[in-house]
Enzyme design. Sequence first.
Site, PDB file in Angstrom:
ATOM      1  N   ASP A  46     -44.265  -4.313  -6.267  1.00  0.00           N
ATOM      2  CA  ASP A  46     -43.910  -3.228  -7.182  1.00  0.00           C
ATOM      3  C   ASP A  46     -42.667  -2.515  -6.672  1.00  0.00           C
ATOM      4  O   ASP A  46     -42.567  -2.189  -5.487  1.00  0.00           O
ATOM      5  CB  ASP A  46     -45.056  -2.221  -7.303  1.00  0.00           C
ATOM      6  CG  ASP A  46     -44.665  -1.046  -8.184  1.00  0.00           C
ATOM      7  OD1 ASP A  46     -44.554  -1.242  -9.413  1.00  0.00           O
ATOM      8  OD2 ASP A  46     -44.435   0.050  -7.647  1.00  0.00           O
ATOM      9  N   TYR A  51     -35.991   3.930  -6.460  1.00  0.00           N
ATOM     10  CA  TYR A  51     -36.130   3.781  -5.013  1.00  0.00           C
ATOM     11  C   TYR A  51     -34.787   3.441  -4.375  1.00  0.00           C
ATOM     12  O   TYR A  51     -34.396   2.282  -4.258  1.00  0.00           O
ATOM     13  CB  TYR A  51     -37.155   2.701  -4.683  1.00  0.00           C
ATOM     14  CG  TYR A  51     -38.534   2.935  -5.263  1.00  0.00           C
ATOM     15  CD1 TYR A  51     -38.980   4.210  -5.606  1.00  0.00           C
ATOM     16  CD2 TYR A  51     -39.399   1.869  -5.489  1.00  0.00           C
ATOM     17  CE1 TYR A  51     -40.226   4.419  -6.145  1.00  0.00           C
ATOM     18  CE2 TYR A  51     -40.666   2.072  -6.022  1.00  0.00           C
ATOM     19  CZ  TYR A  51     -41.075   3.345  -6.357  1.00  0.00           C
ATOM     20  OH  TYR A  51     -42.315   3.542  -6.897  1.00  0.00           O
ATOM     21  N   LYS A  77     -39.879  -0.333 -13.042  1.00  0.00           N
ATOM     22  CA  LYS A  77     -40.089   0.861 -13.859  1.00  0.00           C
ATOM     23  C   LYS A  77     -38.858   1.192 -14.682  1.00  0.00           C
ATOM     24  O   LYS A  77     -37.746   0.779 -14.355  1.00  0.00           O
ATOM     25  CB  LYS A  77     -40.481   2.035 -12.949  1.00  0.00           C
ATOM     26  CG  LYS A  77     -41.699   1.707 -12.082  1.00  0.00           C
ATOM     27  CD  LYS A  77     -42.044   2.836 -11.126  1.00  0.00           C
ATOM     28  CE  LYS A  77     -43.224   2.431 -10.242  1.00  0.00           C
ATOM     29  NZ  LYS A  77     -42.826   1.453  -9.199  1.00  0.00           N
TER      30      LYS A  77
END
Length: 336
Positions: A46, A51, A77
Site C-alpha cells: 500500500d 508519502y 490513493k
Amino acid sequence: MGIKSLLPGPLGFGTAPLGNMFRSIPDEEATATVEAAWNQGIRYFDTAPFYGAGLSELRLGEVLADRPRDQYVLSTKVGRVILDELEDPADRDLGEKGGLFEHGRANKMVDLYTADAALRSIEDSLKRLRTDRLDIVWVHDVAQDFHGDDWLAVYETARTGAFRVLQNLRDEGVIKAWGLGVNRVEPIELTLDLDEPKPDAFLLAGRYTLLDHNRSLQRLLPAATAQDIDMVVGGPYSSGILAGGRHFEYQKAPADIIAKVERIKELAAAHGVSIKAAALQFALAHPATAAVVPGATRPSRIAEDVAALKESVPAAFWTALRDEQLIAADAPTPTA
C-alpha cells in the site's frame, strides 16, 4: 463487496515510511526494505502520492517493476496531485500532521478530490509505480485531521467526484476495489450510510489498535461487518510507539500514552509475548479486519512482523489486558 478474497494474506506492507516520514532514508535502505518484504512472502503493498510527494511510489515501483505483476496486490490513493512546481516541504500545511514528510521530495502537493483530479492522480501513480494497473484505490484523508472544520465540504467534493469515478472504474474492471483511506472514523461512518456509491473496503489507520479502538467498536466495525465491507488496519503500531518508537499519532508520544505502553509491555513480558505480536494479532482478531499493513524502513523489521503473526499469544494475556481496562471488554481477541 469486501476484499478478503483479493488480498493474498493478512499481512501487507505500508510504505508511508519510504516517503521519508520522520527522517531521510537512503535509497539503498528503502530498496532493501521492499526487497525484504518480498522475500518474506508479503504480496500486498500500500502506498500513496502523499508519502513524500511521490517518493514512496517511486521507490516501491523501482523494486516491484522487476516482479511479475500478477503475483502481488497494489493499492494507492487519490486526493492529492503532485506537481512539477517546487515548494519547501517543511512549510506545507498538513493539518494535525505538520512536518510529517518534511524530508520528502520538494514537489508541490495540491489537495484535489474531483473526478478529473482522481483520474489524473491514478495516471501519475501508474507512471511512478511503473505498472499498468492498480488493484485497490483509496480516497485519502477526507477527514478532520487534515481539513479541520472544512472536512465535510471536502468530503462532499470527494463523494460527488472521486467516489463516483472509482466506483465506475471498479464496475468497468479497471480496478478491483475502492474505498477510503483515513485516520478518523467519521468519514467512514458517513460512507457506510450512503445508498450510492458503495465502496468495497476501507483502510483505517490508527483507529483500531491496542491504544485506540473504543470508537471503532461502537458503530463503525459493526456496520462494516453487517454490510460485508472489509477493513484494512493501517498504523497497527500507533505511529511506532507499539514497536519501540517514540511517536504516537505521528507526533512525539505524550506521557499518558508512554505509561500505557509500558504497562502493556510489562504484561506482555510476563506472559512471554512480544508487543508486536500483541498489536498485530489484536487488530486482526476483529471479523471485519482483512489485513494489517504496518510500515517499516529497515529490512529486519519485516521479519519481526512476519514472526509476530505466527507467535502464540496465551488467552491469559488478553484477560490481563481486560482486567486492567487496557483493552475494551467487548474487543475481540484471537483466543476469545
